[in-house]
Design a protein around this motif. Structure first.
Motif, short mmCIF file in Angstrom:
data_model
loop_
_atom_site.label_atom_id
_atom_site.label_comp_id
_atom_site.label_asym_id
_atom_site.label_seq_id
_atom_site.Cartn_x
_atom_site.Cartn_y
_atom_site.Cartn_z
N GLY A 1 87.21 41.84 111.28
CA GLY A 1 87.43 41.48 109.89
C GLY A 1 88.89 41.24 109.59
N LEU A 2 89.16 40.86 108.36
CA LEU A 2 90.52 40.47 107.97
C LEU A 2 91.19 41.48 107.05
CD1 LEU A 2 89.83 36.68 107.36
CD2 LEU A 2 91.06 37.68 109.28
N GLY A 3 90.61 42.66 106.95
CA GLY A 3 91.16 43.68 106.05
C GLY A 3 92.60 44.05 106.35
N ARG A 4 92.90 44.23 107.64
CA ARG A 4 94.26 44.62 108.03
C ARG A 4 95.26 43.51 107.72
NH1 ARG A 4 92.93 45.55 112.46
NH2 ARG A 4 93.22 43.48 113.33
N MET A 5 94.89 42.28 108.05
CA MET A 5 95.78 41.15 107.81
C MET A 5 95.96 40.91 106.30
SD MET A 5 97.67 38.99 109.44
CE MET A 5 98.50 37.41 109.16
N GLN A 6 94.88 41.08 105.54
CA GLN A 6 94.98 40.90 104.09
C GLN A 6 95.92 41.94 103.48
OE1 GLN A 6 93.48 38.30 102.09
NE2 GLN A 6 95.17 39.16 100.87
N LYS A 7 95.81 43.17 103.96
CA LYS A 7 96.70 44.23 103.47
C LYS A 7 98.15 43.91 103.83
CE LYS A 7 97.75 48.33 101.82
NZ LYS A 7 97.67 48.63 100.37
N ALA A 8 98.37 43.36 105.02
CA ALA A 8 99.73 43.03 105.46
C ALA A 8 100.36 41.98 104.56
CB ALA A 8 99.72 42.55 106.92
N VAL A 9 99.63 40.90 104.25
CA VAL A 9 100.22 39.87 103.38
C VAL A 9 100.41 40.39 101.97
CG1 VAL A 9 99.48 37.86 104.74
CG2 VAL A 9 97.96 38.77 102.97
N ASP A 10 99.55 41.31 101.53
CA ASP A 10 99.73 41.92 100.21
C ASP A 10 101.02 42.74 100.17
OD1 ASP A 10 97.36 40.80 99.37
OD2 ASP A 10 96.17 42.63 99.59
N LEU A 11 101.27 43.50 101.25
CA LEU A 11 102.49 44.31 101.31
C LEU A 11 103.74 43.43 101.35
CD1 LEU A 11 101.36 47.09 103.82
CD2 LEU A 11 101.91 47.41 101.40
N LEU A 12 103.59 42.22 101.86
CA LEU A 12 104.71 41.27 101.91
C LEU A 12 104.79 40.41 100.64
CD1 LEU A 12 104.35 40.12 105.63
CD2 LEU A 12 106.16 41.58 104.70
N GLU A 13 103.99 40.75 99.65
CA GLU A 13 103.95 40.05 98.36
C GLU A 13 103.45 38.62 98.49
OE1 GLU A 13 107.80 40.50 96.56
OE2 GLU A 13 107.54 42.65 96.25
N ASN A 14 102.49 38.45 99.38
CA ASN A 14 101.72 37.20 99.52
C ASN A 14 102.56 35.93 99.60
OD1 ASN A 14 99.85 39.15 97.56
ND2 ASN A 14 98.78 38.17 99.26
N PRO A 15 103.35 35.82 100.67
CA PRO A 15 104.15 34.60 100.85
C PRO A 15 103.30 33.35 100.98
CG PRO A 15 104.09 35.90 102.88
CD PRO A 15 103.51 36.77 101.80
N GLU A 16 102.07 33.51 101.47
CA GLU A 16 101.19 32.35 101.71
C GLU A 16 100.73 31.69 100.42
OE1 GLU A 16 98.30 35.53 100.73
OE2 GLU A 16 100.25 35.45 101.72
N GLN A 17 100.97 32.33 99.28
CA GLN A 17 100.56 31.76 98.00
C GLN A 17 101.67 30.95 97.34
OE1 GLN A 17 98.96 34.90 95.52
NE2 GLN A 17 97.49 35.55 97.08
N THR A 18 102.80 30.81 98.01
CA THR A 18 103.95 30.15 97.39
C THR A 18 104.10 28.68 97.79
OG1 THR A 18 105.46 30.88 99.15
CG2 THR A 18 105.19 32.35 97.25
N TYR A 19 103.18 28.15 98.59
CA TYR A 19 103.23 26.75 99.01
C TYR A 19 101.82 26.28 99.32
CZ TYR A 19 103.77 29.79 103.10
OH TYR A 19 103.64 30.82 103.99
N PRO A 20 101.56 24.97 99.18
CA PRO A 20 100.24 24.45 99.56
C PRO A 20 100.06 24.46 101.08
CG PRO A 20 101.67 22.66 98.85
CD PRO A 20 102.42 23.93 98.61
N ILE A 21 98.83 24.72 101.51
CA ILE A 21 98.53 24.84 102.94
C ILE A 21 97.41 23.88 103.32
CG2 ILE A 21 97.57 26.36 104.73
CD1 ILE A 21 98.95 28.70 103.28
N ILE A 22 97.60 23.19 104.42
CA ILE A 22 96.54 22.42 105.07
C ILE A 22 96.15 23.21 106.31
CG2 ILE A 22 95.96 20.28 106.28
CD1 ILE A 22 97.98 18.88 104.35
N HIS A 23 94.90 23.69 106.33
CA HIS A 23 94.43 24.64 107.34
C HIS A 23 93.62 23.87 108.39
CE1 HIS A 23 92.83 29.07 107.73
NE2 HIS A 23 93.61 28.71 108.72
#
Length: 416
Positions: free
Chosen positions: A19-41
């Motif tokens: 699951g992605l629980g650990r990774m989700q917690k990590a980005v939350d602790l880093l204040e969600n840098p992935e939400q600051t730019y558009p992403i093509i996945h």
């Protein structure tokens, strides 16, 4: 840098699929840098790197600051994290790695250690935020649904191909693998897919419908054939691609459709001259890459990729060239199936098998009845010395093997 690499390498093998629980917690602790730019996945069995390379050039040609996260690396670990093709610096890599080390101390209060790939992903996400990129092209590690990168919400999801690879993780059928890959589709967003096998395409269509995703399908909504790209968003003829292989038109089609969707949504001008220039100047190391006038490198590390390589070699034979193949792979891959495919479809070509320095590569006892080469370095040097105009050597197999060979041919030491 050595200390940071040692720390990263100590986490190789921690491949969590719980699951992605650990990774989700990590980005939350880093204040969600992935939400600051558009992403093509971007996901797919093959073609991810080339498609990203085309997109990188298309966006850069229109003045965009483009972050790319790809794997594995061919030269240096820094190459996985780039802006407009320029790798992250030592100083930035070390500084951000240390920032994530500090964050992980808090993470460990509730979760396990982060894996090698998770750590690299976090470094990339932080770096792109700091550098204020205009967009990020983010490549999936394995699959999609449970992949480390799937904590992001991609504005556009891309599937470049669906084939049998990593079955131990993703499933034994195209339907199961397509379910994993379409797991990067996000509610209310867009998705662009290649022309897939019918059973894989149906899975993607169902996932898109369930999530209210606008789905664009190659062969239906857009196409690229013999230099002619057609879509409701644009139509261009006589386009030239710098990447060799007829199949690169499929990757370029995906890249163009995604690029156009992104630009049109923002009401931004698309310049035909810039598009043509971008496609003519796209490069991607280790994928049908002519590193010398006689040697091609191609990381065809699974059967679907090998089929494309064989098609290209057959074209070269018809043009009057005399190809040979040098193959090196990891024991954990289906190397017997790959070698069998090569001998079946190119029965008259000289085929040589070798080992290389990376741990887990084929050894002489694994090679069966194939012609074994003790030193690929000596073999290539000798080939280059005696090669005549029509002689070609295709070096293929593991991307780790390609990385070593490329370092040898270009005169530098590869960094793991």
């Amino acid at each position: 840098m050595f200390e940071v690499e040692e720390w990263l390498h100590s986490r190789i093998g921690l491949n969590f699929r719980s699951g992605l629980g650990r990774m989700q917690k990590a980005v939350d602790l880093l204040e969600n840098p992935e939400q600051t730019y558009p992403i093509i996945h971007v996901t797919g069995t093959n073609g991810k790197g080339s498609t990203i390379a085309f997109m990188r050039e298309l966006f850069a040609a229109h003045g965009k600051r483009v972050g790319t996260f790809t794997s594995p690396h061919i030269v240096s670990i820094h190459d996985r994290i780039c802006i407009n093709g320029n790798p992250i610096s030592d100083a930035d890599f070390i500084r951000l790695a240390n920032e994530i080390k500090k964050m992980e101390k808090r993470l460990l209060e509730t979760h396990d250690q982060l894996s090698f790939f998770e750590l690299l992903t976090l470094i990339a996400l932080l770096y792109f935020k700091e550098q204020e990129v205009d967009l990020v092209l983010l490549e999936v590690g394995i699959g999609g649904l449970l992949d480390t990168t799937n904590v992001v919400t991609g504005e556009i999801a891309v599937i470049t191909s669906v084939g049998l690879d990593h079955q131990e993780t993703l499933g034994n059928s195209l339907e199961e693998i397509a379910e994993q890959k379409s797991g990067i589709f996000k509610s209310g967003k867009k998705a662009v897919i290649a022309k897939l096998a019918p059973e894989a395409q149906l899975v993607c269509q169902k996932t898109a419908k369930n999530l209210s995703v606008d789905l664009y399908q190659a062969g239906q909504d857009f196409s690229f054939k013999k230099g002619h790209f057609s879509s409701e968003l644009a139509e261009w003829r006589d386009l030239s691609l710098s990447l060799e292989g007829a199949y690169q038109e499929e990757n370029a089609a995906l890249a163009l459709q995604v690029f156009l969707l992104f630009m049109v949504k923002r009401g931004e001008l698309v310049q035909e001259t810039a598009v043509r220039h971008a496609l003519e100047h796209t490069h991607w190391a280790g994928r049908l890459e002519p590193v010398t006038s006689h040697v091609y490198l191609d990381g065809a590390h699974n059967l679907p990729a090998l089929e494309r390589l064989v098609e290209f070699i057959q074209e070269k034979i018809q043009e009057g060239y005399r190809p040979q193949i040098l193959f090196g792979a990891l024991k954990r891959k289906d190397y017997n199936g790959m070698l069998g495919y090569l001998t079946e479809h190119l029965p008259d070509l000289p085929l040589f098998v070798t080992s290389f320095d990376y741990q887990g590569s084929l050894e002489e006892q694994d090679l069966g009845g194939y012609t074994s080469i003790a030193s690929y370095r000596d073999f290539i040097d000798k080939f280059e010395h005696f090669a005549e105009e029509q002689d070609l050597l295709f070096v293929t197999g593991s991307l780790y093997f390609i990385s070593e060979v490329r370092a040898h041919l270009m005169g530098y030491e590869s960094i793991d």
